[in-house]
Design an enzyme around this catalytic site. Structure first.
Site, PDB file in Angstrom:
ATOM      1  N   LYS A   1       0.191  14.693   1.145  1.00 38.57           N
ATOM      2  CA  LYS A   1      -1.138  14.982   0.581  1.00 38.57           C
ATOM      3  C   LYS A   1      -1.332  16.480   0.320  1.00 38.57           C
ATOM      4  O   LYS A   1      -2.257  16.897  -0.350  1.00 38.57           O
ATOM      5  CB  LYS A   1      -2.232  14.444   1.498  1.00 38.57           C
ATOM      6  CG  LYS A   1      -2.285  12.905   1.542  1.00 38.57           C
ATOM      7  CD  LYS A   1      -3.387  12.416   2.466  1.00 38.57           C
ATOM      8  CE  LYS A   1      -3.437  10.908   2.643  1.00 38.57           C
ATOM      9  NZ  LYS A   1      -4.217  10.215   1.610  1.00 38.57           N
TER      10      LYS A   1
ATOM     11  N   HIS B   1       0.781  -1.233   0.000  1.00 42.12           N
ATOM     12  CA  HIS B   1       0.000   0.000   0.000  1.00 42.12           C
ATOM     13  C   HIS B   1       0.808   1.275   0.000  1.00 42.12           C
ATOM     14  O   HIS B   1       0.230   2.361   0.087  1.00 42.12           O
ATOM     15  CB  HIS B   1      -0.918   0.055   1.227  1.00 42.12           C
ATOM     16  CG  HIS B   1      -2.175  -0.721   1.074  1.00 42.12           C
ATOM     17  ND1 HIS B   1      -3.309  -0.178   0.519  1.00 42.12           N
ATOM     18  CD2 HIS B   1      -2.482  -1.995   1.389  1.00 42.12           C
ATOM     19  CE1 HIS B   1      -4.261  -1.092   0.511  1.00 42.12           C
ATOM     20  NE2 HIS B   1      -3.784  -2.209   1.027  1.00 42.12           N
TER      21      HIS B   1
ATOM     22  N   LYS C   1     -14.475   8.392  -5.133  1.00 42.67           N
ATOM     23  CA  LYS C   1     -15.788   8.705  -4.554  1.00 42.67           C
ATOM     24  C   LYS C   1     -16.315  10.028  -5.102  1.00 42.67           C
ATOM     25  O   LYS C   1     -17.499  10.163  -5.420  1.00 42.67           O
ATOM     26  CB  LYS C   1     -15.697   8.793  -3.023  1.00 42.67           C
ATOM     27  CG  LYS C   1     -15.253   7.515  -2.338  1.00 42.67           C
ATOM     28  CD  LYS C   1     -14.906   7.800  -0.861  1.00 42.67           C
ATOM     29  CE  LYS C   1     -14.092   6.667  -0.268  1.00 42.67           C
ATOM     30  NZ  LYS C   1     -13.456   7.044   1.010  1.00 42.67           N
TER      31      LYS C   1
ATOM     32  N   THR D   1      -8.565   6.583  -2.820  1.00 42.10           N
ATOM     33  CA  THR D   1      -9.909   6.119  -3.145  1.00 42.10           C
ATOM     34  C   THR D   1     -10.900   7.264  -2.985  1.00 42.10           C
ATOM     35  O   THR D   1     -11.971   7.238  -3.581  1.00 42.10           O
ATOM     36  CB  THR D   1     -10.352   4.949  -2.233  1.00 42.10           C
ATOM     37  OG1 THR D   1     -10.074   5.304  -0.867  1.00 42.10           O
ATOM     38  CG2 THR D   1      -9.622   3.673  -2.602  1.00 42.10           C
TER      39      THR D   1
ATOM     40  N   LYS E   1      -9.377  14.003   3.741  1.00 50.55           N
ATOM     41  CA  LYS E   1      -8.508  12.825   3.786  1.00 50.55           C
ATOM     42  C   LYS E   1      -7.622  12.982   5.007  1.00 50.55           C
ATOM     43  O   LYS E   1      -7.628  14.027   5.646  1.00 50.55           O
ATOM     44  CB  LYS E   1      -7.662  12.712   2.517  1.00 50.55           C
ATOM     45  CG  LYS E   1      -6.979  14.033   2.121  1.00 50.55           C
ATOM     46  CD  LYS E   1      -6.170  13.930   0.848  1.00 50.55           C
ATOM     47  CE  LYS E   1      -7.012  13.894  -0.408  1.00 50.55           C
ATOM     48  NZ  LYS E   1      -6.866  12.673  -1.166  1.00 50.55           N
ATOM     49  N   ARG E   2      -6.847  11.936   5.348  1.00 50.61           N
ATOM     50  CA  ARG E   2      -5.925  12.099   6.462  1.00 50.61           C
ATOM     51  C   ARG E   2      -4.961  13.251   6.190  1.00 50.61           C
ATOM     52  O   ARG E   2      -4.637  13.539   5.033  1.00 50.61           O
ATOM     53  CB  ARG E   2      -5.138  10.800   6.682  1.00 50.61           C
ATOM     54  CG  ARG E   2      -5.926   9.753   7.416  1.00 50.61           C
ATOM     55  CD  ARG E   2      -6.407  10.199   8.781  1.00 50.61           C
ATOM     56  NE  ARG E   2      -5.333  10.295   9.734  1.00 50.61           N
ATOM     57  CZ  ARG E   2      -4.995   9.337  10.583  1.00 50.61           C
ATOM     58  NH1 ARG E   2      -5.671   8.196  10.627  1.00 50.61           N
ATOM     59  NH2 ARG E   2      -3.983   9.508  11.429  1.00 50.61           N
TER      60      ARG E   2
HETATM   61  C1  LIG Z   1     -12.215   7.148   1.364  1.00 47.19           C
HETATM   62  C2  LIG Z   1     -11.790   7.548   2.701  1.00 47.19           C
HETATM   63  C3  LIG Z   1     -10.439   7.803   2.963  1.00 47.19           C
HETATM   64  C4  LIG Z   1      -9.364   7.734   1.902  1.00 47.19           C
HETATM   65  O1  LIG Z   1      -9.275   8.971   1.251  1.00 47.19           O
HETATM   66  P1  LIG Z   1      -8.031   9.349   0.316  1.00 47.19           P
HETATM   67  O2  LIG Z   1      -8.441  10.647  -0.270  1.00 47.19           O
HETATM   68  O3  LIG Z   1      -7.937   8.272  -0.715  1.00 47.19           O
HETATM   69  O4  LIG Z   1      -6.846   9.438   1.179  1.00 47.19           O
HETATM   70  C5  LIG Z   1     -10.085   8.187   4.246  1.00 47.19           C
HETATM   71  N1  LIG Z   1     -10.996   8.312   5.220  1.00 47.19           N
HETATM   72  C6  LIG Z   1     -12.306   8.084   4.999  1.00 47.19           C
HETATM   73  C7  LIG Z   1     -13.276   8.253   6.113  1.00 47.19           C
HETATM   74  C8  LIG Z   1     -12.751   7.692   3.733  1.00 47.19           C
HETATM   75  O5  LIG Z   1     -14.046   7.459   3.535  1.00 47.19           O
END
Ligand SMILES: *Cc1c(COP(=O)(O)O)cnc(C)c1O
Length: 813
Positions: free
Chosen positions: A549, A355, A655, A651, A543-544
């Protein structure tokens, strides 16, 4: 169960009386949630048993997805959706005076994960069940999930996430299926009939008790299992008297150390967490999970040489890598296999997903720690290493350099990624670019040794949660337009392309987006008392929080926009609302400082009447799955701006795309694959490419101070971090951020990409001025997002890695 609303109401009211002794008039929202959950949970009991029975009778190969994290979020709405009961329950509850949305809010998020990796595991479970694969999750039932984030004075404050405080309606504690996990002790070697036998003595014994959560497939009576293990003490209190008067204190110590194993999820999103407890958690999962897998296999009464034909064990990142030596241990010590046969079986059973490319996130354990905690397992790792290195030296006699590069144990460290690659038959990356970088750089020597093991499986998301549940209006519009085939075959979303210039369809898309924006605006108003303009661009980065990022680039750009507006207040601007959501690891000070900066900027901007109507900035606290479901359907613009080559896949990007947001992004992770489908017309690309970033790392040639010196916009915002001005209250408030850029030469190329980012953002303002053209792009995005459904991803894992086929649960088996 209840085929219509009237039957639903009758069943519901009966349960309310029999379980809680309440009439509908007396029930609280919490009561309604509890009863509805219990009703669903019980109603699928038969299907659950039948699915398991079908697997057993048909002797299907089963996949066990081992993961330290399952970020599943709430289950009520999704279970209703997959059971086809969403509308029945919604209408029935409405008759009884309740809205389903309000009831859904009663459910605590199961936050048993940090971010993308854990959410991927949850999406995979949904797809496995919905596609009728025999695939189960294996994880830990943390008593406390990822911390709850509060923002106090702009700072992140972490509170424990006591998600089990009220009972969990979905889980089933199965005490009869508990297994024993052993820690510590010494290995004694003896000969027995010419065989060498290894006994571990003086070990500490812990019970692992499974809590099973049903995973319900979409519109099929197919229910898989997410088995979450909880640690319980195994000391027999009745024997304590014999052991003397200090035994009670010994018991208390033991009890605390056992309970702590499944107490907390480690809140580190990436980066090495060097804690003994973390290693204990990992082995606890691997040992308990494998024992239960093998127990099921044993019922088939087959030799273990057939294990790989009936069982696939998949490890989500290296955290569960100990399944490899643990399976070896069981086969050799308990089942009597010789080394070579055990190795062959293990090697054909385990597959591994990598990952990350961040070197600091590659797990390593001090050899001493592993040796003490898991003496027999350590011996086996040593032997695997010895044989692997021996094989290498035989093949490449003068390549001691290669051997030390790829050894599993090196400089008194156990390297989990090396063990995972050597001990498994498949290694996959999570996006095309990521897999290529693994093969070309990070894991190059392994790729040269085992090229056939490496393959790519680009991540995916379940369109059931992220579109049908999170954005039901859009989902209905799609079904009205192209039929419902896309639900089972998400690639059919491509049919939407023919509507991209249809002005009536565009109007509908825009009107749904607007109503989602209004809903989010109402939520924000209620939470923070801030009003936002639903006609502004909702520009979202959730995101985190992590350096790579680049939330920092985003907020520096916001500061720059603020400066621009203050310089020429009369200039026309396309209004923007910047929305952030992010948790930082509690010990990651730079990340926490960026959260503070975002909040300070938000405060300044939102209170400034001169910029009001042009710019707003929000930080939404406690980003989680349920919050994501509120935010993402309302987004116009998705920020996917990581330093190229750093984000394995992402991911979140998928979304947003599925919900019709356009992306501003770098060519990183799965953005690359999005761009291949969307092109420049439908996606806003900017910034360095991964090869350029790599070249800078290799050859140098970048000086952040040069950019700072040459670009007055950048100089201005950087100076505003540390000198008095609109954003800074006292000197050095944001010193850490300032230093990371100018003293440590901007590891993530924030300043290097700033100009490209700002120009692209300005282009987006222009694009938004043409709503029709924007709607066209939005439709094209949705149309191509089917490609990123985790159904497609799981089908590829099933055929290329696991070799499994869908199972039709036959009735009356
Ligand atoms: C999808 C998701 C992530 C991952 O987000 P990235 O933008 O791909 O880092 C992290 N936290 C939550 C709650 C999510 O639903």
């Amino acid at each position: 169960m209840f085929n219509n609303k009237e039957l639903f109401k009758i069943a519901f009211k009966e349960q309310l009386v029999s379980r809680l002794g309440k009439n509908i008039e007396e029930a609280s929202a919490g009561d309604i949630y509890k009863i509805l959950g219990a009703l669903i949970r019980e109603s699928i009991g038969r299907e659950w048993a039948e699915t398991n029975q079908a697997y057993k009778v048909q002797e299907e190969k089963q996949v066990y997805y081992f993961s330290m994290e399952f970020l599943i979020g709430r289950l009520l709405g999704n279970n209703l959706l997959n059971l086809g009961l969403l509308e029945t329950a919604r209408d029935g509850l409405l008759d009884l005076g309740w809205s389903l949305e309000e009831i859904e809010e009663q459910e605590p998020d199961a936050g048993l994960g940090n971010g993308g990796l854990g959410r991927l595991a949850a999406c995979f479970l949904d797809s496995l069940a919905s596609l009728q694969y025999a695939g189960h999750g294996c994880g830990i039932r943390y008593k406390y999930g990822l911390f709850e984030q509060k923002i106090i004075d702009g700072h992140q404050v972490e509170l424990p996430d006591n998600w089990l405080q009220k009972s969990n309606v979905w889980e089933e504690r199965r005490a009869d299926k508990r297994v024993e996990v052993r820690f510590w002790g010494q290995v004694e070697v003896r000969e027995d009939n010419g065989r060498t036998v290894f006994d571990t003595v003086n070990y500490e014994k812990v019970w692992a008790v499974p809590h099973d959560v049903p995973v319900i497939g979409y519109e099929d009576p197919h229910v898989n299992t997410l088995r979450l293990w909880s640690a319980e003490s195994s000391m027999d209190p009745s024997k304590m008297q014999i052991e003397g008067h200090n035994s009670y204190y010994r018991f208390l110590d033991y009890y605390r150390s056992v309970e702590s194993i499944s107490e907390f999820l480690y809140p580190d999103d990436s980066g090495y967490e060097g804690k003994l407890l973390r290693l204990k958690q990992q082995y606890f999962l691997c040992s308990a999970g494998l024992q239960s897998v093998l127990r099921t296999f044993d019922k088939l009464e087959l030799p273990y040489s057939e294990l790989p034909d009936k069982v696939a064990v998949h490890i989500n990142d290296t955290h569960p890598t100990l399944v490899i030596p643990e399976l070896m241990r069981i086969l050799i010590d308990e089942k009597g296999y010789g080394w070579d046969d055990a190795w062959d079986i293990t090697n054909r059973t385990v597959s591994y997903t990598n990952h990350t490319l961040l070197s600091e996130a590659l797990e390593k354990w001090p050899a001493n720690m592993v040796r003490e905690l898991l003496p027999r397992v350590y011996m086996i790792i040593e032997e695997i290493n010895k044989r692997f290195c021996g094989m290498l030296l035989e093949r490449f006699p003068d390549r001691q350099d290669l051997v030390s590069q790829v050894a599993i144990i090196e400089s008194d460290q156990v390297k989990m990624a090396h063990l995972a690659i050597v001990g498994s038959y498949s290694v996959n990356g999570v996006a095309g670019l990521h897999t290529e970088l693994l093969k070309r750089n990070v894991m190059k020597p392994f790729y040269e040794l085992f090229p056939e093991r490496f393959n790519n499986k680009t991540n995916g998301i379940t369109h059931r949660r992220w579109l049908m549940h999170a954005n039901s209006e859009l989902s209905h519009l799609i079904s009205e337009s192209i039929g419902t085939g896309w639900i089972k075959r998400p690639h059919q979303l491509l049919k939407l392309e023919s509507f991209k210039d249809d002005s009536a369809f565009q109007e509908q898309i825009m009107s749904i987006k607007r109503s989602n924006k209004l809903r989010l605006a109402a939520y924000i108003a209620q939470k923070q008392g801030i009003t936002i303009d639903p006609d502004s661009i909702f520009d979202v980065q959730v995101k985190r929080l992590h350096g790579y990022k680049r939330q920092l680039m985003n907020i520096l750009h916001v500061m720059h926009l603020y400066n621009e507006i203050k310089d020429t207040p009369s200039a026309d601007r396309v209004p923007r609302t910047f929305i952030f959501g992010a948790k930082a690891a509690p010990g990651y000070y730079l990340a926490k400082s960026i959260i503070k900066l975002i909040n300070v900027v938000a405060d300044v901007v939102n209170k400034d009447l001169q910029v009001n109507g042009k710019l707003k900035v929000l930080f939404l606290e406690n980003y989680s799955v349920s919050l994501a479901e509120k935010i993402i359907p309302a987004a116009n613009l998705s920020e996917q701006i990581s330093t190229a080559g750093k984000e394995a896949s992402g991911t979140g990007n998928m979304k947003f795309m599925l919900n019709g947001a356009l992306t501003i992004g770098t060519l990183d992770g799965a953005n690359v694959e999005m761009y291949e489908m969307l092109g420049d017309d439908n996606m806003f690309l900017f910034g360095l490419r991964s090869e350029e970033v790599l070249d800078y790392y290799r050859y140098g040639g970048y000086l952040a101070r040069d950019v700072y010196g040459k670009d007055p916009r950048i100089k201005r915002v950087m100076d505003q971090l540390v000198s008095s001005g609109p954003f800074c209250c006292h000197e050095r408030e944001f010193g850490l951020i300032y230093q990371s850029i100018l003293d440590h030469n901007d590891e993530f190329f924030v300043l290097r990409d700033f100009n490209s980012y700002a120009e692209t953002q300005a282009g987006i303002d222009q694009a938004y001025l043409d709503p029709q053209a924007w709607a066209t792009k939005s439709i094209v995005n949705i149309a191509h997002a089917g490609h990123f459904s985790s159904d497609c991803t799981i089908n590829r894992y099933a055929s290329d890695i696991w070799d499994i086929r869908p199972v039709r649960p036959s009735i009356n088996v």
